[in-house]
Design an enzyme around this catalytic site. Structure first.
Site, short mmCIF file in Angstrom:
data_model
loop_
_atom_site.label_atom_id
_atom_site.label_comp_id
_atom_site.label_asym_id
_atom_site.label_seq_id
_atom_site.Cartn_x
_atom_site.Cartn_y
_atom_site.Cartn_z
N LYS A 119 3.70 4.04 0.34
CA LYS A 119 3.31 3.72 1.72
C LYS A 119 4.26 4.37 2.73
O LYS A 119 3.82 4.83 3.79
CB LYS A 119 3.27 2.20 1.92
CG LYS A 119 2.15 1.57 1.13
CD LYS A 119 1.72 0.24 1.66
CE LYS A 119 0.37 -0.11 1.04
NZ LYS A 119 0.03 -1.49 1.07
N LYS A 209 -5.92 4.74 -5.71
CA LYS A 209 -6.64 3.46 -5.73
C LYS A 209 -7.49 3.30 -4.47
O LYS A 209 -7.15 3.84 -3.42
CB LYS A 209 -5.66 2.30 -5.91
CG LYS A 209 -5.12 1.74 -4.65
CD LYS A 209 -4.46 0.37 -4.80
CE LYS A 209 -3.94 0.00 -3.41
NZ LYS A 209 -3.38 -1.26 -3.20
N LYS A 212 -7.79 -0.86 1.19
CA LYS A 212 -8.32 -1.24 2.49
C LYS A 212 -7.48 -0.69 3.63
O LYS A 212 -7.91 -0.70 4.76
CB LYS A 212 -8.45 -2.76 2.59
CG LYS A 212 -7.18 -3.59 2.46
CD LYS A 212 -7.50 -5.05 2.79
CE LYS A 212 -6.85 -6.07 1.90
NZ LYS A 212 -5.40 -6.13 1.88
P1 TYM Z 1 -3.53 -6.81 -0.89
O1 TYM Z 1 -4.25 -7.54 0.18
O2 TYM Z 1 -3.08 -5.43 -0.60
O3 TYM Z 1 -4.40 -6.78 -2.19
C1 TYM Z 1 -4.97 -7.99 -2.63
C2 TYM Z 1 -5.25 -7.92 -4.10
O4 TYM Z 1 -6.23 -6.95 -4.39
C3 TYM Z 1 -5.77 -6.12 -5.44
N1 TYM Z 1 -6.32 -4.77 -5.25
C4 TYM Z 1 -6.98 -4.10 -6.19
N2 TYM Z 1 -7.32 -4.40 -7.44
C5 TYM Z 1 -8.00 -3.48 -8.14
N3 TYM Z 1 -8.38 -2.28 -7.63
C6 TYM Z 1 -8.06 -1.93 -6.38
N4 TYM Z 1 -8.44 -0.75 -5.88
C7 TYM Z 1 -7.33 -2.86 -5.59
N5 TYM Z 1 -6.87 -2.85 -4.32
C8 TYM Z 1 -6.24 -4.03 -4.13
C9 TYM Z 1 -4.25 -6.13 -5.30
O5 TYM Z 1 -3.63 -5.75 -6.50
C10 TYM Z 1 -4.01 -7.56 -4.94
O6 TYM Z 1 -3.99 -8.38 -6.09
N6 TYM Z 1 1.00 -7.98 -2.37
C11 TYM Z 1 -0.35 -8.56 -2.41
C12 TYM Z 1 -0.47 -9.75 -1.49
C13 TYM Z 1 0.46 -10.86 -1.81
C14 TYM Z 1 0.49 -11.61 -3.01
C15 TYM Z 1 1.56 -12.55 -2.85
C16 TYM Z 1 -0.26 -11.61 -4.18
C17 TYM Z 1 1.46 -11.34 -1.01
N7 TYM Z 1 2.11 -12.35 -1.63
C18 TYM Z 1 1.86 -13.47 -3.86
C19 TYM Z 1 0.07 -12.52 -5.18
C20 TYM Z 1 1.10 -13.43 -5.01
C21 TYM Z 1 -1.37 -7.48 -2.12
O7 TYM Z 1 -1.34 -6.46 -2.69
O8 TYM Z 1 -2.32 -7.75 -1.22
#
Ligand code: TYM
Length: 342
Positions: A119, A209, A212
């Site tokens: 990022k 990947k 969003k």
């Molecule tokens: P975020 O919002 O970026 O993503 C949310 C979840 O979606 C999964 N994800 C995917 N899985 C498969 N293929 C993809 N292309 C893809 N894009 C996104 C991410 O792996 C994630 O599980 N860091 C976290 C948010 C967070 C969190 C936490 C999660 C903050 N605190 C505590 C678990 C526990 C995240 O990536 O959000």
């Protein structure tokens, strides 16, 4: 004995994608529907993580509500006591624990985080925030405050989960049993019935990947896309010139990604979908099948979205947040005592 905790968070930096849906939302909703007798299930909005990279802040409040509606439309049961939804910023223990854990986290450790490197490389130096650097520590706090054992996330979050285990173990060794250490990642995959974390790839560039937070959304299927628009994105997906369908991430990532998406959207195993398609030559037919499944999926989800009751969501948020403040507050107090603050 209190129940083991399954927990995950989805940021509200933009509309959700099918990557978020299948990587994190569905696994936890599945648990909430089928296993809340045995587990406490927490789905929260890490709203403070939502601006670790720049966003339009005037839209954050409405995006949080949109996401909560999508969780509900996707089937999150709001009427089960041991299922909780909450916003991270409404429980101050998340920030407070993060500061304490920061002081036990190495700069080198954070520098090795691939998501940070990835990022940060897309931003000019003055826009790479300390918040982005610190992101995994806040995520560890999110998990450790509630003693979560299982954390369904996509493959891109594996390194952050490993870090959460490391910092929990480090603190436990130093100060005694402060934290429940989340299960090893492999055990987590087994628990959710997978052999590895999911990674849905971008339709235009299947080597990265589906995200969003990307500038270009041509390769991203958002849950709020019109079904026609999403079908067009699928039909425009990048493939290859080999001319034969095969599930092979190394040599045919575009085709393999489509096979993966088709299996997820049609609730079939990957093996079954591969059996049906491997060896066929007409990529257009595969794209049409994925486009049709996408249209059906979005029509169905969006119809459910129209039925969602905002008042039920708001009431659940209030009651969950009160309960979570209690639990998180107890963990925080234990840590504050251990480090000499109380
Ligand atoms: P975020 O919002 O970026 O993503 C949310 C979840 O979606 C999964 N994800 C995917 N899985 C498969 N293929 C993809 N292309 C893809 N894009 C996104 C991410 O792996 C994630 O599980 N860091 C976290 C948010 C967070 C969190 C936490 C999660 C903050 N605190 C505590 C678990 C526990 C995240 O990536 O959000």
């Amino acid at each position: 004995m209190s129940k083991e905790v399954i927990l995950t968070g989805i940021r509200a930096n933009n509309d959700l994608t099918i990557g978020n849906y299948f990587g994190a939302i569905m696994p936890i909703i599945d648990m909430a529907v089928h296993r809340s007798n045995d587990y406490q299930v927490n789905l929260f909005v890490p709203d403070m993580h939502s601006f670790t990279t720049p966003i339009d802040h005037s839209k954050l409040q409405s995006q949080i509500m949109h996401n909560l509606r999508k969780f509900t439309a996707a089937g999150l049961p709001l009427d089960i006591t041991d299922v909780h939804i909450y916003r991270q910023s409404h429980i101050s223990a998340h920030s407070e624990l993060t500061w304490i854990l920061d002081c036990f986290t190495g700069v080198g450790e954070m520098n090795r985080m691939t998501q940070f490197k990835d990022k940060a490389s897309k931003l000019s130096d003055d826009r790479v925030s300390v918040g982005l650097f610190n992101y995994p520590v806040l995520m560890a706090s999110d998990i450790l405050l509630y003693g979560a054992s299982y954390v369904p996330v996509g493959e891109d979050q594996t390194q952050h989960l490993e870090f959460t285990r490391d910092i929990a173990e480090r603190m436990n060794i130093r100060f005694g049993e402060l934290f429940t250490v989340p299960k090893p990642v492999k055990e987590q995959h087994e628990f959710f019935g997978n052999d590895q974390g999911l990674r849905i790839k971008d339709l235009m560039d299947p080597n990265k990947k589906m995200s969003k937070s990307d500038d270009s959304d041509k390769g991203v299927i958002f849950l709020g896309d019109s079904p026609d628009e999403a079908a067009k994105k699928v039909m425009g997906a990048t493939t290859d010139s080999l001319g034969s369908i095969r599930y092979d991430w190394n040599n045919q990532p575009g085709i393999t990604n489509l096979l993966q998406i088709l299996a997820l959207l049609t609730h079939r195993s990957q093996a079954e979908v591969n059996n049906e398609w491997e060896g066929k030559e007409r990529y257009g037919d595969l794209k049409s099948a994925v486009a049709e499944a996408t249209t059906r999926f979005l029509n169905d989800l969006q119809a459910k979205l129209a039925q969602v009751d905002d008042n039920a969501i708001l009431a659940k948020l209030e009651s969950s947040q009160a309960a979570m403040r209690d639990i998180a507050g107890q963990t925080l107090l234990k840590v504050q005592k251990a480090v000499g603050l109380r």
